[in-house]
Design a protein around this motif. Structure first.
Motif, PDB file in Angstrom:
ATOM      1  N   ASP B  59       1.153  -1.009   0.144  1.00 60.89           N
ATOM      2  CA  ASP B  59       0.166   0.088  -0.364  1.00 60.89           C
ATOM      3  C   ASP B  59       0.754   1.293   0.386  1.00 60.89           C
ATOM      4  OD1 ASP B  59      -1.426   2.387   0.069  1.00 60.89           O
ATOM      5  OD2 ASP B  59      -2.751   0.960   1.919  1.00 60.89           O
ATOM      6  N   PRO B  60       0.666   2.018  -1.050  1.00 56.43           N
ATOM      7  CA  PRO B  60       1.663   3.313  -1.111  1.00 56.43           C
ATOM      8  C   PRO B  60       1.133   4.256   0.312  1.00 56.43           C
ATOM      9  CG  PRO B  60      -0.480   3.243  -2.569  1.00 56.43           C
ATOM     10  CD  PRO B  60      -0.387   2.049  -2.245  1.00 56.43           C
ATOM     11  N   TYR B  61      -0.244   4.137   1.022  1.00 57.66           N
ATOM     12  CA  TYR B  61       0.115   4.467   1.368  1.00 57.66           C
ATOM     13  C   TYR B  61       1.212   4.772   2.842  1.00 57.66           C
ATOM     14  CZ  TYR B  61      -2.299   6.310   6.779  1.00 57.66           C
ATOM     15  OH  TYR B  61      -2.171   6.681   7.194  1.00 57.66           O
ATOM     16  N   LEU B  62       1.425   3.452   3.243  1.00 59.19           N
ATOM     17  CA  LEU B  62       2.603   3.149   4.885  1.00 59.19           C
ATOM     18  C   LEU B  62       3.496   3.685   4.048  1.00 59.19           C
ATOM     19  CD1 LEU B  62       2.157   0.924   6.288  1.00 59.19           C
ATOM     20  CD2 LEU B  62       2.720  -1.017   5.189  1.00 59.19           C
ATOM     21  N   TYR B  63       3.765   3.897   2.592  1.00 57.80           N
ATOM     22  CA  TYR B  63       5.192   4.089   2.938  1.00 57.80           C
ATOM     23  C   TYR B  63       5.460   6.484   2.942  1.00 57.80           C
ATOM     24  CZ  TYR B  63       6.020  -0.497   1.514  1.00 57.80           C
ATOM     25  OH  TYR B  63       6.226  -1.832   1.287  1.00 57.80           O
ATOM     26  N   ARG B  64       4.118   6.416   2.936  1.00 53.56           N
ATOM     27  CA  ARG B  64       3.843   8.066   2.879  1.00 53.56           C
ATOM     28  C   ARG B  64       3.975   7.645   4.427  1.00 53.56           C
ATOM     29  NH1 ARG B  64      -1.128  10.990   1.691  1.00 53.56           N
ATOM     30  NH2 ARG B  64      -1.723   8.889   1.100  1.00 53.56           N
ATOM     31  N   VAL B  65       3.405   7.178   5.493  1.00 52.99           N
ATOM     32  CA  VAL B  65       3.498   7.196   6.788  1.00 52.99           C
ATOM     33  C   VAL B  65       5.030   6.894   7.035  1.00 52.99           C
ATOM     34  CG1 VAL B  65       2.673   5.686   8.825  1.00 52.99           C
ATOM     35  CG2 VAL B  65       1.137   6.004   7.100  1.00 52.99           C
ATOM     36  N   VAL B  66       5.445   5.770   6.514  1.00 46.44           N
ATOM     37  CA  VAL B  66       7.011   6.159   7.148  1.00 46.44           C
ATOM     38  C   VAL B  66       7.925   6.981   6.449  1.00 46.44           C
ATOM     39  CG1 VAL B  66       9.334   4.646   6.034  1.00 46.44           C
ATOM     40  CG2 VAL B  66       7.535   3.228   6.242  1.00 46.44           C
ATOM     41  N   GLY B  67       7.299   7.563   5.455  1.00 51.33           N
ATOM     42  CA  GLY B  67       8.415   8.972   4.680  1.00 51.33           C
ATOM     43  C   GLY B  67       8.263  10.164   5.915  1.00 51.33           C
TER      44      GLY B  67
END
Lengths: 334, 547
Positions: B59-67
């Motif tokens: 999920d790309p959302y997850l990578y925004r969260v990581v960022g």
């Protein structure tokens, strides 16, 4: 590893047999922690039930309704719970799907909820409505509908809870969905600039509100009753919304594999008795679920009483929850 | 195995080599730690189907969260540590002003204040309707409308971590030998040269540990980020883990997220340690204080004075707000409640258990790390210290839930709940102990290793006579911090049973959940006062214990 397990198990048996309540049968009820706290219904109910059941009532307080459900899922068939008490209708769909709960078999005609109730597994013990509580010293003309709150670009700032971590937060998400249907995403975007912040749980949100950070906070229609009853102030009021208010119905259920079926049945029946129902208003700050209680305390007079009760079917919530949370996330993060 | 026996064997496998060089104490500690973290992650991983996981992890959302998590943690760390260096330096230079000891103890308080109490205190002072805004608005200065968001997050993280960093950095100055200062004076070094040549080498011994602890704390920050972040845009990986465990019940996803979090933290922390490599501090005498050498100028005095006032004011104001609210609450009613005192007793019990366990592990790890480093196995030594400080990257919810699932088949989870909470708390406080004891022991090793070999001094005798005098001050602080952190931590009590586990923080949450905000304010005051008391007593007891 196995040896360690055996050793620990042996200690466990030794501990369990040494425990003082081994002689009386014990009924274990999992619930949330504001139920068991000194100010909640727990202590009074324990006393009243133990006086009649000849048993020991063991209340186990977990963080909140969601913690209750996840604990049940974690333990599965190994759960020590005989009864779980404190799920609300946004969690019951998923709780039913675990297959761990048994029908309550209680006559439902004595119920007096805002809606008809026919569920055979979950038995309601109280209910309430979500509402925005405002500070009347600082806000004289609160919005009169959810649409007005959403559409008024100069409206008051609000504090809400995160639907990913809190049941009131999830309740508001469902409320928005009831009122705006497929346009909910747009509505969230319109509301976004006036959401001061989104908190992990109810306590943080209410604490910030009491520190006057925002004019309104997502809470319950019954919150003002607390301030009247205990703080003796009329300052905090709930805003009545013309579309109606989303309901929270709190329920209990019997665990199917519990060895104490008869005691569990007795507890569920007790739950609807006047003794239990009478103390709900001033300990849990919710409405009793039956007609059998005595008159509501004076502090409950003149509270917002919604003309329309909004509520999704539990199965719809179970199916749609993740999708709608995602919609909320997308609307508030881009 | 006795290391001497292992030494006699002709061919040694890597494990026996490690036992030989590290000593069994550290090896047992590291095995326990890996078993605890690995075991809990493993049991969660096997608890949910793998098929669903793949889509969730993509999920790309997850990578925004990581960022966002990395971004806010880096900024918070940078701000906290950059401010802490000159402040710690000012504390080191002004080593005699009245009230210095009290101010330093004040620096231990923010980190041990329960998050919700601290947040309410911070908001009362710096919030939209906070004290400062109220006084500054009439003169045209106001940040109304700008507090919630990155500002709020950074402000709160600096409030928690600046004082902690100051306390962790301060020992560096105490380790600078007097000869170095005298040499600097002889060579006529300027202030900036002195910082680079004299102070920096000492600082670099404690800096990586401090930065990594602060970074991990900010990285795993949860409630603060949500409350002050202003909306779901401010979401850390920890929120996703909580959501996965609590609302969605996907233990597998939670474990993968925790592993990801651990991985990211590990990479960043290792990179940091590579970049800031500790240099051995030369041995010397504790004479020739910089002030006596004429380094102290009027400008410097003013600078230090203003900085200390500003930093202490910044930290003290929210705490004062908390204390003020408590004093105005129903003091008599709350204090006369027997439950409060039994809750305090339970908190003390958990704190004692957790601190003892964490201290044992920390000594195992740090003593072995020193042994390894004197045998020129620097990397293994750093590895041990790293492992001990990485437990902060594993969410307590994950360890708690994992332990719960692990012990479930035994049906013991009720009976040993206190022990379980103590174990989870121990993993949370271990990093502070490792990062404070570590540098002191390494330093004592670098200075006195040869002397000890010459005198044939080892084991208990060496610890008592050589290490202890150098260790007791930093250790006093570390143990006091660990004990109070565990004392004030809500931790995972709610995961097991808050009825049987009524600690002070749990009681506080009960009060808040029942609208009792003014009673909760008194409980918070009691908690802070007790924490301060525990802090002072432990720091005194340990810090001044003569061997």
């Amino acid at each position: 590893m196995k040896l360690i397990y055996h050793l620990l198990a042996a200690t466990g048996i030794a501990l369990a047999s040494a425990s003082v309540w081994a002689d009386k049968p014990a009924l274990t009820v999992y619930t949330y922690d504001s139920f068991v706290s000194d100010w909640g219904p727990g202590p009074i109910i324990t006393k009243a039930f133990e006086a009649t059941c000849g048993c020991q009532l063991k209340l186990v307080g977990l963080e909140d309704g969601a913690a209750l459900l996840s604990r049940l899922k974690m333990e599965g068939k190994r759960s020590r719970a005989d009864v779980i008490l404190g799920l609300d209708t946004s969690l019951t769909g998923e709780a039913a799907a675990t297959g761990l709960l048994a029908p309550h078999g209680v006559e439902l005609s004595q119920l007096d909820l805002a809606i008809d109730w026919s569920d055979k597994v979950f038995l309601p013990y109280d209910y309430g409505y979500f509402a925005f509580v405002y500070d009347s010293d600082r806000l004289t003309a609160p919005p009169t509908s959810l649409r007005a709150l959403v559409n008024d670009a100069n409206g008051p700032k609000i504090i809400i809870q995160d639907p990913r971590t809190s049941t009131p937060g999830l309740g508001f998400l469902l409320w928005m969905r009831q009122v705006f249907g497929n346009d909910t995403s747009e509505a969230w975007k319109k509301l976004a600039p006036r959401i001061l912040t989104v908190t992990k749980g109810w306590s943080e949100a209410y604490g910030l509100f009491l520190e006057e950070e925002a004019l309104m906070v997502l809470s319950y229609t019954t919150s003002p009753a607390y301030h009247r009853h205990v703080d003796k102030t009329e300052r905090y009021r709930a805003a009545a919304f013309s579309e109606g208010h989303y309901a929270q119905i709190e329920v209990a259920a019997k665990v199917a594999h519990s060895p104490n079926q008869a005691l569990a049945d007795q507890f569920l029946a007790f739950m609807l008795s006047p003794e239990f129902q009478n103390i709900i208003p001033t300990t849990n700050w919710m409405y009793p679920a039956t007609r059998s209680h005595t008159a509501l305390p004076a502090a409950f007079n003149g509270l917002v009483s919604p003309k329309t009760t909004l509520l999704f079917d539990a199965s719809v919530v179970a199916r749609q929850r993740k999708i709608w949370i995602r919609e909320w996330l997308d609307a508030l993060t881009d | 195995m006795d290391p001497r026996v292992a030494g006699r064997a002709h061919r040694l496998n890597p494990f026996s080599l490690l036992v030989r060089d590290a000593g069994w104490f550290g090896v047992v500690a590291i095995i326990l730690l890996i078993a605890l973290v690995g075991g809990t992650l493993l049991v969660l991983l096997t608890a949910s189907p793998a098929a669903v996981l793949a889509t969730q992890l993509a999920d790309p959302y997850l990578y925004r969260v990581v960022g966002f998590t990395v971004w806010q943690a880096s900024l918070s760390t940078l701000l906290s540590v950059l401010l802490a260096i000159p402040t710690a330096r000012a504390f080191a230079r002004r080593d005699q002003f009245p009230g210095r000891g009290a101010l330093l103890r004040l620096m231990g308080l923010p980190i041990v204040t329960p998050v919700i109490v601290a947040v309410l205190g911070i908001v009362a002072v710096y919030g939209e309707s906070g004290l400062l805004n109220r006084y500054l608005e009439p003169i045209g200065l106001s940040w109304r409308g700008h507090f919630y968001g990155l500002t709020g997050i950074l402000l709160a993280h600096v409030f928690f971590n600046l004082p902690l960093s100051i306390r962790m950095l301060l020992p560096a100055w105490e380790r600078i030998p007097g000869e170095n200062w005298r040499l600097a004076a002889q060579l006529g070094m300027t202030a900036s040269q002195r910082f680079r040549q004299v102070e920096w080498p000492a600082l670099v011994g404690v800096l990586p540990g401090t930065i990594s602890v602060v970074f991990l704390l900010c990285f795993t920050s949860f409630a603060v980020v949500l409350v002050l972040g202003g909306g779901p845009r401010a979401t850390t990986i920890e929120v996703a883990i909580y959501q996965a465990l609590r609302f969605d019940f996907e233990p597998g996803l939670a474990a993968w997220l925790a592993l990801g979090q651990l991985g990211i933290c590990l990479i960043l922390v290792v990179a940091l340690h590579r970049w800031l490599r500790a240099q051995p501090v030369s041995r010397g005498l504790k004479t020739g204080q910089p002030r006596a050498l004429g380094f102290d100028s009027v400008g410097q005095r003013w600078f230090d004075g203003i900085l200390l006032t500003a930093v202490c004011g910044f930290v003290a104001l929210p705490l004062a707000a908390v204390i003020w609210l408590g004093l105005n609450g129903p003091l008599a009613r709350v204090l006369s409640n027997a439950t409060l005192w039994s809750a305090a007793g339970r908190s003390a019990l958990i704190s004692t258990l957790a601190t003892t366990l964490a201290l044992t592990l920390a000594f195992g790890l740090t003593l072995s790390a020193r042994r390894l480093s004197t045998r020129h196995r620097q990397q293994a030594a750093e590895g041990l210290l790293l492992a001990g400080s990485m437990t902060l990257a594993v969410p307590p919810m994950v360890i708690g839930s994992g332990l719960f699932l692990l012990l479930l088949p035994l049906g013991l989870t009720f009976d040993i709940a206190t022990a379980l909470v103590a174990i989870v708390n121990a993993t949370l406080i271990l990093p502070y102990l490792v990062r404070t004891i570590g540098p002191a022991l390494m330093n004592s090793g670098a200075r006195y290793q040869r002397l000890c070999l010459q005198l044939g001094m080892s084991g208990w005798q060496r610890f008592r006579l050589i290490d202890w005098p150098l260790l007791r001050k930093p250790l006093g602080f570390a143990v006091a911090l660990a004990a109070t952190l565990s004392f004030g931590d809500m931790g995972v009590a709610a995961l097991f049973d808050t009825t049987g586990m009524l600690t002070l923080p749990v009681m506080l949450y009960h009060q808040l959940g029942a609208y009792r905000f003014n009673e909760a304010a008194v409980t918070a005051l009691v908690l802070i006062v007790l924490c301060a008391l525990v802090f002072v007593v432990v720091e005194r007891l340990v810090g001044q214990w003569r061997s």
